[in-house]
Design an enzyme around this catalytic site. Structure first.
Site, PDB file in Angstrom:
ATOM      1  N   GLY B  55       0.804  -1.216   0.000  1.00  0.00           N
ATOM      2  CA  GLY B  55       0.000   0.000   0.000  1.00  0.00           C
ATOM      3  C   GLY B  55       0.836   1.264   0.000  1.00  0.00           C
ATOM      4  N   HIS B  56       2.173   1.100  -0.002  1.00  0.00           N
ATOM      5  CA  HIS B  56       3.069   2.268  -0.015  1.00  0.00           C
ATOM      6  C   HIS B  56       3.793   2.414  -1.346  1.00  0.00           C
ATOM      7  CE1 HIS B  56       2.339   2.180   4.233  1.00  0.00           C
ATOM      8  NE2 HIS B  56       3.007   1.064   4.415  1.00  0.00           N
ATOM      9  N   HIS B 219       0.050   4.857   7.164  1.00  0.00           N
ATOM     10  CA  HIS B 219      -0.841   3.700   7.278  1.00  0.00           C
ATOM     11  C   HIS B 219      -2.289   4.113   7.436  1.00  0.00           C
ATOM     12  CE1 HIS B 219       3.117   2.084   8.317  1.00  0.00           C
ATOM     13  NE2 HIS B 219       2.684   0.985   7.759  1.00  0.00           N
TER      14      HIS B 219
END
Ligand SMILES: Nc1ncnc2c1ncn2[C@@H]1O[C@H](COP(=O)(O)OP(=O)(O)O)[C@@H](O)[C@H]1O
Ligand SMILES: Nc1ncnc2c1ncn2[C@@H]1O[C@H](COP(=O)(O)OP(=O)(O)O)[C@@H](O)[C@H]1O
Ligand SMILES: [Mg+2]
Ligand SMILES: [Mg+2]
Ligand SMILES: [Mg+2]
Ligand SMILES: [Mg+2]
Lengths: 214, 332, 332, 214
Positions: B55-56, B219
């Site tokens: 997700g990064h 996050h």
């Protein structure tokens, strides 16, 4: 204590299955709690981990506690990730090592195995009381269990006491400002929310109380 | 939730398939979810392993290649990878000169990498060292907490330390370089919107039209403060000042990154960079190099972060050294 | 509307300031809103000018540099630049070998570039030729309409034709190459959300949670159809099939781009590319090269587009030729 | 026709100012129309362009129509961009060239200058009747103006007729499927919406009727 006042391998397996059912059922709720003060994955993490555990356990049934819980711990470590993977993984690995190559445990043996697990969690995560972590449900649960056993309680009574204390410990995390884990980044804003890990730990003791209820 | 996915529980597996299809110079181990260089580096050279939750992107897989990482371990979205992945990656990339683990400072990442290092040391006698990146000035540091998060500086560190390793430096030297970079860099981030974790199915938090979160990580967690929405130059001020308040950049050359969180278009990132650079210059900070774009993201979150690294001639020349990854590429 | 901006009417001016601050190898003419290479190319070499509305970054300014454009004219957000900008850019970059205008096929862009070419030819006797890119299969082509839009293929064309110009090809040869690329490429796009034009202050259109737009362009305009939201692989199908239905790719090598519209994170773009590549391969299409990322965007729109270019060895080698821009960079 | 039945340089300037006021006031509305079938910038484009025009015209006032409208046209061409910039720019450039170096125009001269402007728009944009563009407001307006003049109407009456016909032409664009400009990409979905350019053209004739009203 009667000879039936023990938890067997089948009992342990039922415990794990009941825990799996609870984290699956409450998956969204755990994730919601983790959304408020974390990163919205605790439900997915626990559901994924316990599904993997039950698959492994079903595929190669164990006959002793150490065998069973080594599988459980290693499966959690290798399938969960995040903070909860190593912590729950360590809990079960240590629990199994302390329970040993036995086919059943009485209340005292179970309690001391669980406490070894808790010590492992602390060794890994360095959490202390009031840090707003799973520790805050786990430690009171084991204290209550020990107290019950010391006053002559049955296994069912001891696990019921542990369940109630875990739930109370979980609830007591709400006002706390987190000092460990991801929630600590929020500072004061972490207050006013239940800790997700303490909540899943309360489910763990709820499952234990259920399968050991007389 | 609207996303280009097939199944919330298959996002990582499917994305790895796409990464493999897109990059002939990468090799993907799907079982262990590890991204490797297709052609390993020379024997006798220190190898770099990083990893973290997915997700990064482009972090970390997009920084595997010549001049940066040797392997990246991909966890589930926002969930640190597991020790077995890192152990496998470590064994695979070791070229006899030891392996550096680059870990962002999150409880999960640190614990999982710790277990991996224990396993790797036990099992294969690979020399493993670790640098824990903790550059986020939004988080108060203390012995009694989890400390600062690792955020934007990770990108700069992987580039600079990767260049050092490529030069044939020893493991000790590589560790020292990594620690120096970590000590000299600071970051601060903000969000205009929450992101949506696919498995959660809805935004992690709600944010009214007129508010923003200051001091976020990567996050999707809420930030330290929720404040009134401001102009780009007001926001730049709120990001730059805590950084300058935390570290004295003196008259050193600096490397500055203006990073997008994933949902903010490049035109806004350039606009922000204009304001950030102006404020830094007003404070007497010398910008030697800069990077503007999406490098360490938080899924579809709108927002940005600023990273400033106090450099010197050596660091700048390591920054300029050739790099050939999908996320950063120059000079070769 | 939540954006990292100072003022809806100053977005372009502020972004140009950031671009200038970020890129030492670019020169920005703020008055005329033109982005140039800091170091002009050699005398006797054909120069390439493109431009268009802003909001598509990195297009076009991100493709100014060695191996691609010589100048990019920036219009207001989603508004073609004006003839005086293009004329100024044309005069400035001409190195005596003529100038190619690369124009995306929109009424505004075509008319403004037409007027610019008229002015440039009159005034400075620069030889100007034009290629109009029109690759969007979502739009039915006809003599009686504005024809197909120019979308993703523009990126590939600027790269390939830029490489050809850099080799010293004549203006006629450069024009022929551009026409060949335009004839051999097709694109199709989709959106999960609308974008928000800063000056408009709210999303251009509303799209329910369970629907998506198929056949969009790059200006936030609604698409050809609004359909039920689907999985990535269903969406890939809906993008690839119209492309394959429009042009026979035979057994030629192809160059494939999976482009993000600006608000979609890279993890989803890789995931989509995995599905797109799988479908293309199932149809017997050979993928020689690929590109995944945000290259021609529509502000903060979530969504993606697919471009497929029928190539040959020459085109592939022009694609592989060195390029040094902020948006594409390799091999040098 | 009386000798006061003309529009002077001051009248032309008032017309431009009134048009500027209208596109500024209706900026959001024009953008909204352009959101439905275009790219949400027509309001901003026209407001920016007419603001620039009035600034230029104010800074260097013209004494003849050709001078004035050359400034207007060039300013629109160099400040608007998009489709409307070259089209409105060409309209005014041609209008001025045809009106010539005069200080005032009667209805017939104005109408033929406007028609030259329309021809310029068609030469640039190739629009035909029913393509759903500014042509569909502009052409009917000039036809109505010519018809009124032919039947002896005053300037005020002729521009009023043009205004009404432009408004009707604008309204008639609603059901059309666009064949030119950005709206054409929507195919059938372009039907059911007013054309933004036809709407701004109706404002242009509304402004003209106002400043020439007796
Ligand atoms: N240092 C620690 N010691 C004990 N428990 C911790 C610690 N850090 C985090 N936790 C527990 O882990 C939980 C979060 O787990 P999870 O969301 O699965 O991992 P992550 O935080 O990596 O996303 C917290 O709610 C907390 O109870
Ligand atoms: N070929 C053409 N001929 C005449 N008018 C046109 C043509 N193409 C577009 N237009 C007009 O231009 C208007 C759009 O203007 P604008 O939104 O400012 O430019 P763009 O479409 O470039 O964004 C349309 O509503 C239409 O009336
Ligand atoms: Mg979590
Ligand atoms: Mg996590
Ligand atoms: Mg436009
Ligand atoms: Mg428009």
């Amino acid at each position: 204590m009667s000879t039936t006042d023990t938890i067997t391998i089948e009992g342990f397996t039922a415990w794990l299955a009941a825990f799996r059912d609870r984290v699956t059922e409450h998956r969204s709720y755990l994730t919601e709690l983790d959304s408020a003060i974390g990163d919205a994955d605790h439900g997915a993490n626990m559901a994924r981990g316990m599904a993997a555990v039950m698959e492994k356990v079903g595929a190669s049934p164990a006959t002793t506690a150490d065998e069973l819980f080594k599988t459980v711990g290693m499966t959690l470590v290798t399938s969960v990730g995040g903070a909860s993977g190593p912590l729950y993984g360590t809990l079960f690995l240590r629990l199994g090592m302390t329970a040993g190559a036995v086919a059943e445990c009485d209340a005292a043996a179970l309690s001391s195995a669980l406490r070894a697990g808790l010590d492992g969690v602390v060794a890994r995560g360095k959490a202390e009381a009031g840090d707003k972590t799973m520790f805050d449900a786990m430690a009171p649960a084991l204290d209550a269990m020990d107290a019950a056993i010391a006053s002559g309680a049955s296994l069912a009574e001891a696990t019921a006491a542990a369940r109630d204390a875990a739930a109370a410990g979980r609830d007591a995390t709400e006002p706390l400002v987190a000092r460990k884990g991801r929630a600590s980044y929020l500072g004061e804003r972490s207050a006013g929310h239940l800790d997700p890990g303490a909540t899943s730990t309360a489910l763990l003791f709820d499952a234990l109380a259920e399968v050991t209820a007389s | 939730m609207k996303k280009l996915i097939n199944d919330p529980d298959r996002v990582l597996a499917d994305a790895l398939r796409g990464i493999e299809a897109a990059h002939a110079d990468l090799r993907v181990d799907h079982e262990n979810r590890i991204i490797y260089r297709a052609i390993p580096k020379d024997h006798g050279t220190v190898a770099l392993v990083s990893g973290g939750g997915s997700g990064h992107e482009p972090l970390h897989g997009g920084f595997v290649g010549f001049g940066m990482l040797d392997a990246a371990c991909a966890g589930e979205v926002f969930t640190s990878p597991t020790p077995d992945q890192m152990q496998e990656a470590t064994k695979t990339v070791d070229r006899g000169a030891g392996v550096l683990h680059i870990v962002k400072n999150y409880t999960g990442d640190v614990m999982n990498f710790e277990m991996a290092a224990e396993l790797a040391a036990m099992e294969a006698s690979v020399e493993v060292r670790t640098v824990v990146v903790n550059d986020d000035v939004a988080v108060q540091d203390s012995l009694y907490t989890a400390g600062r998060r690792g955020v934007g500086l990770t990108v700069l560190l992987e580039k600079i330390v990767g260049a050092g390793a490529e030069q044939g430096r020893s493991l000790d030297e590589v560790v020292a370089l990594a620690e120096k970079v970590n000590a000299d860099g600071r970051s601060m981030g903000m969000a205009l919107t929450s992101c949506t974790v696919p498995a959660a199915g809805k935004p992690t938090f709600d944010l009214p039209e007129d508010q923003m979160e200051i001091g976020i990580g990567i996050h999707g967690e809420p930030g330290r403060h929720r404040v009134q929405m401001g102009t780009a130059s007001e926001i730049a001020q709120q990001l730059v000042e805590p950084i300058l308040g935390d570290l004295d950049f003196g008259s050193s050359p600096t490397i500055v990154m203006l990073n997008g969180m994933g949902g903010t278009p490049l035109i806004e990132l350039y606009l922000m960079y204009g304001d950030v650079a102006a404020i830094l210059e007003k404070h007497g900070v010398t910008i030697a190099r800069s990077l503007v774009g999406n490098y360490i993201t938080s899924l579809d979150m709108a927002g940005c972060s600023v990273t400033v690294l106090r450099a010197d001639d050596e660091i700048v020349s390591l920054w300029d050294a050739p790099v050939e990854t999908s996320g950063l590429r120059w000079g070769r």
